[in-house]
Design an enzyme around this catalytic site. Sequence first.
Site, PDB file in Angstrom:
ATOM      1  N   ARG A 169      -7.905  -4.690 -17.714  1.00 55.32           N
ATOM      2  CA  ARG A 169      -7.485  -5.232 -16.401  1.00 55.32           C
ATOM      3  C   ARG A 169      -6.321  -4.430 -15.797  1.00 55.32           C
ATOM      4  O   ARG A 169      -5.447  -4.992 -15.149  1.00 55.32           O
ATOM      5  CB  ARG A 169      -7.081  -6.711 -16.497  1.00 55.32           C
ATOM      6  CG  ARG A 169      -8.168  -7.620 -16.989  1.00 55.32           C
ATOM      7  CD  ARG A 169      -9.354  -7.699 -16.034  1.00 55.32           C
ATOM      8  NE  ARG A 169     -10.374  -8.552 -16.607  1.00 55.32           N
ATOM      9  CZ  ARG A 169     -11.308  -8.110 -17.465  1.00 55.32           C
ATOM     10  NH1 ARG A 169     -11.378  -6.838 -17.798  1.00 55.32           N
ATOM     11  NH2 ARG A 169     -12.202  -8.945 -17.942  1.00 55.32           N
ATOM     12  N   SER A 248     -10.222 -15.963 -13.889  1.00 59.86           N
ATOM     13  CA  SER A 248      -9.169 -16.048 -14.916  1.00 59.86           C
ATOM     14  C   SER A 248      -7.811 -15.852 -14.261  1.00 59.86           C
ATOM     15  O   SER A 248      -7.578 -14.832 -13.618  1.00 59.86           O
ATOM     16  CB  SER A 248      -9.343 -14.939 -15.957  1.00 59.86           C
ATOM     17  OG  SER A 248     -10.632 -14.984 -16.478  1.00 59.86           O
ATOM     18  N   GLU A 344      -3.185 -12.428 -14.314  1.00 57.59           N
ATOM     19  CA  GLU A 344      -4.113 -11.355 -13.912  1.00 57.59           C
ATOM     20  C   GLU A 344      -4.164 -11.315 -12.383  1.00 57.59           C
ATOM     21  O   GLU A 344      -4.337 -10.261 -11.770  1.00 57.59           O
ATOM     22  CB  GLU A 344      -5.493 -11.676 -14.497  1.00 57.59           C
ATOM     23  CG  GLU A 344      -6.573 -10.707 -14.082  1.00 57.59           C
ATOM     24  CD  GLU A 344      -7.961 -11.113 -14.569  1.00 57.59           C
ATOM     25  OE1 GLU A 344      -8.120 -11.476 -15.743  1.00 57.59           O
ATOM     26  OE2 GLU A 344      -8.888 -11.052 -13.745  1.00 57.59           O
TER      27      GLU A 344
HETATM   28  C1  LIG Z   1     -15.002 -17.109  -9.892  1.00 56.08           C
HETATM   29  C2  LIG Z   1     -14.338 -15.785 -10.188  1.00 56.08           C
HETATM   30  C3  LIG Z   1     -14.722 -15.069 -11.323  1.00 56.08           C
HETATM   31  C4  LIG Z   1     -14.142 -13.834 -11.613  1.00 56.08           C
HETATM   32  N1  LIG Z   1     -14.557 -13.160 -12.710  1.00 56.08           N
HETATM   33  C5  LIG Z   1     -14.028 -11.958 -13.015  1.00 56.08           C
HETATM   34  C6  LIG Z   1     -14.484 -11.227 -14.160  1.00 56.08           C
HETATM   35  O1  LIG Z   1     -15.374 -11.661 -14.878  1.00 56.08           O
HETATM   36  N2  LIG Z   1     -13.916 -10.040 -14.419  1.00 56.08           N
HETATM   37  C7  LIG Z   1     -12.937  -9.514 -13.623  1.00 56.08           C
HETATM   38  O2  LIG Z   1     -12.473  -8.406 -13.933  1.00 56.08           O
HETATM   39  N3  LIG Z   1     -12.503 -10.159 -12.531  1.00 56.08           N
HETATM   40  C8  LIG Z   1     -13.017 -11.366 -12.210  1.00 56.08           C
HETATM   41  N4  LIG Z   1     -12.574 -12.049 -11.106  1.00 56.08           N
HETATM   42  C9  LIG Z   1     -11.483 -11.494 -10.286  1.00 56.08           C
HETATM   43  C10 LIG Z   1     -11.960 -10.721  -9.034  1.00 56.08           C
HETATM   44  O3  LIG Z   1     -13.279 -11.028  -8.736  1.00 56.08           O
HETATM   45  C11 LIG Z   1     -11.827  -9.201  -9.219  1.00 56.08           C
HETATM   46  O4  LIG Z   1     -10.509  -8.854  -9.543  1.00 56.08           O
HETATM   47  C12 LIG Z   1     -12.244  -8.434  -7.959  1.00 56.08           C
HETATM   48  O5  LIG Z   1     -12.303  -7.060  -8.234  1.00 56.08           O
HETATM   49  C13 LIG Z   1     -11.301  -8.661  -6.781  1.00 56.08           C
HETATM   50  O6  LIG Z   1     -11.903  -8.083  -5.639  1.00 56.08           O
HETATM   51  P1  LIG Z   1     -11.465  -8.480  -4.186  1.00 56.08           P
HETATM   52  O7  LIG Z   1     -12.162  -7.554  -3.253  1.00 56.08           O
HETATM   53  O8  LIG Z   1     -11.664  -9.910  -3.949  1.00 56.08           O
HETATM   54  O9  LIG Z   1      -9.911  -8.109  -4.238  1.00 56.08           O
HETATM   55  P2  LIG Z   1      -8.713  -8.854  -3.490  1.00 56.08           P
HETATM   56  O10 LIG Z   1      -8.483 -10.172  -4.130  1.00 56.08           O
HETATM   57  O11 LIG Z   1      -8.904  -8.823  -2.040  1.00 56.08           O
HETATM   58  O12 LIG Z   1      -7.518  -7.874  -3.876  1.00 56.08           O
HETATM   59  C14 LIG Z   1      -7.079  -7.768  -5.221  1.00 56.08           C
HETATM   60  C15 LIG Z   1      -5.996  -6.681  -5.304  1.00 56.08           C
HETATM   61  O13 LIG Z   1      -6.560  -5.422  -4.959  1.00 56.08           O
HETATM   62  C16 LIG Z   1      -5.940  -4.843  -3.801  1.00 56.08           C
HETATM   63  N5  LIG Z   1      -7.031  -4.213  -3.054  1.00 56.08           N
HETATM   64  C17 LIG Z   1      -8.160  -4.805  -2.593  1.00 56.08           C
HETATM   65  N6  LIG Z   1      -8.956  -3.897  -2.000  1.00 56.08           N
HETATM   66  C18 LIG Z   1      -8.312  -2.701  -2.098  1.00 56.08           C
HETATM   67  C19 LIG Z   1      -8.633  -1.373  -1.661  1.00 56.08           C
HETATM   68  N7  LIG Z   1      -9.775  -1.095  -1.016  1.00 56.08           N
HETATM   69  N8  LIG Z   1      -7.729  -0.382  -1.912  1.00 56.08           N
HETATM   70  C20 LIG Z   1      -6.559  -0.653  -2.564  1.00 56.08           C
HETATM   71  N9  LIG Z   1      -6.210  -1.884  -2.989  1.00 56.08           N
HETATM   72  C21 LIG Z   1      -7.088  -2.893  -2.772  1.00 56.08           C
HETATM   73  C22 LIG Z   1      -5.276  -6.003  -3.083  1.00 56.08           C
HETATM   74  O14 LIG Z   1      -4.149  -5.565  -2.344  1.00 56.08           O
HETATM   75  C23 LIG Z   1      -4.868  -6.892  -4.255  1.00 56.08           C
HETATM   76  O15 LIG Z   1      -3.674  -6.451  -4.854  1.00 56.08           O
HETATM   77  C24 LIG Z   1     -13.141 -13.300 -10.761  1.00 56.08           C
HETATM   78  C25 LIG Z   1     -12.761 -14.013  -9.621  1.00 56.08           C
HETATM   79  C26 LIG Z   1     -13.356 -15.247  -9.332  1.00 56.08           C
HETATM   80  C27 LIG Z   1     -12.962 -15.988  -8.084  1.00 56.08           C
END
Ligand SMILES: Cc1cc2nc3c(=O)[nH]c(=O)nc-3n(C[C@H](O)[C@H](O)[C@H](O)COP(=O)(O)OP(=O)(O)OC[C@H]3O[C@@H](n4cnc5c(N)ncnc54)[C@H](O)[C@@H]3O)c2cc1C
Length: 348
Positions: A169, A248, A344
Amino acid sequence: MFVTRMNIQENVSLEPYNTFHIDATAKEFVEINSLRDLQQLLKNPEYMAKPTLILGGGSNVLFTKDFEGLVLKINIAGITILREDEAHAWVKAGAGVNWHQFVLHCIRLGYGGIENLSLIPGTVGAAPLQNIGAYGVEIKDTFDSLEAVDRRSGEVKTFYHQDCQFGYRESIFKNELKDQYVITSVTFRLHKKPIINTTYGAIEETLAQMRSHNGSPAVPGIQEVSQAVIQIRQSKLPDPQVIGNAGSFFKNPVISAEKYEQLRQTYEAMPVYQLPGHLVKVPAGWLIEQAGWKGKRIGKVGVHDKQALVLVNHGGGKGEEIKALAYQIKEDVYQKFGIEIMPEVNII
Ligand SMILES: Cc1cc2nc3c(=O)[nH]c(=O)nc-3n(C[C@H](O)[C@H](O)[C@H](O)COP(=O)(O)OP(=O)(O)OC[C@H]3O[C@@H](n4cnc5c(N)ncnc54)[C@H](O)[C@@H]3O)c2cc1C
């Protein structure tokens, strides 16, 4: 599209843009649909003076207050097959592509390597940030490279595997290069002759059930593995459409084998995964459950009743309340086990 003042909206509720459904307000908000949009914005001297936040699908953020700056919602689309050889296909996706849709698209093409990561919410662009992982697979396993724009100069830089410092992570973009780059696309090297990985969690068991119920093939392919993962996730994790959460909330802590041996004297049933270098990883969900938090509710926020690692917003909860809850849980786990658990989720 050309980003002008016209495209920047003011006082926008972020409630639809985060899976915790926290109703924080962004002072300014702009949707970025192309690399050109982004570079245009970064060139604007007004931008340099503002605090900014990059947002993908909002599935790994917790807003604890209004954001007094500019939110850049990354929507850059497009999936391209860059090249292929006999064994691999290099597939590039825009940062705004929905991760799960990307996984399904690759499966339809017969390209394997990310099927175990089915149904993880969010965007392709955010995936490298924390090296998303599930069911024994992480994106670092198929990651080829990414393109990112330097937030100060507007220049595009390519980062290869060795540049990203992927860990559990973790990546360089959460540490040394935090808030310095906007990821605009990611390229994966996928397998044309997929090697499936069913060793983790309940995948084997679920595949066996699928075979007996709907006659799935005896030898599963990437499609079946994806379906099994989807089924497991749907049965274990709360759907953010129904109940606000960010998956998580904490990372699984890593402790020394010696510390584990000490704890095992008291907590015989403590589950661990062995790691290289005399280290073990402890499931944070187990620690939280043992500390008595599973299913607990404090006002409008709480801990999920099926998975203690997931904090939830039952509706109308505030980010500050979830943060305070997380702090109490962290304290209790530390008091009980002497283990520090770290979030996380990105707390903003
Ligand atoms: C139900 C659920 C289950 C999940 N299961 C998992 C799992 O199994 N494994 C896992 O690893 N994660 C899991 N996650 C966490 C999440 O899905 C991941 O971390 C995902 O990659 C976040 O993507 P996002 O586009 O929503 O990012 P955001 O929440 O929008 O952003 C997360 C971070 O990344 C930065 N960011 C976003 N886009 C960019 C970009 N293009 N360039 C630079 N920085 C950027 C943001 O500033 C922020 O700091 C889960 C979440 C939920 C709600």
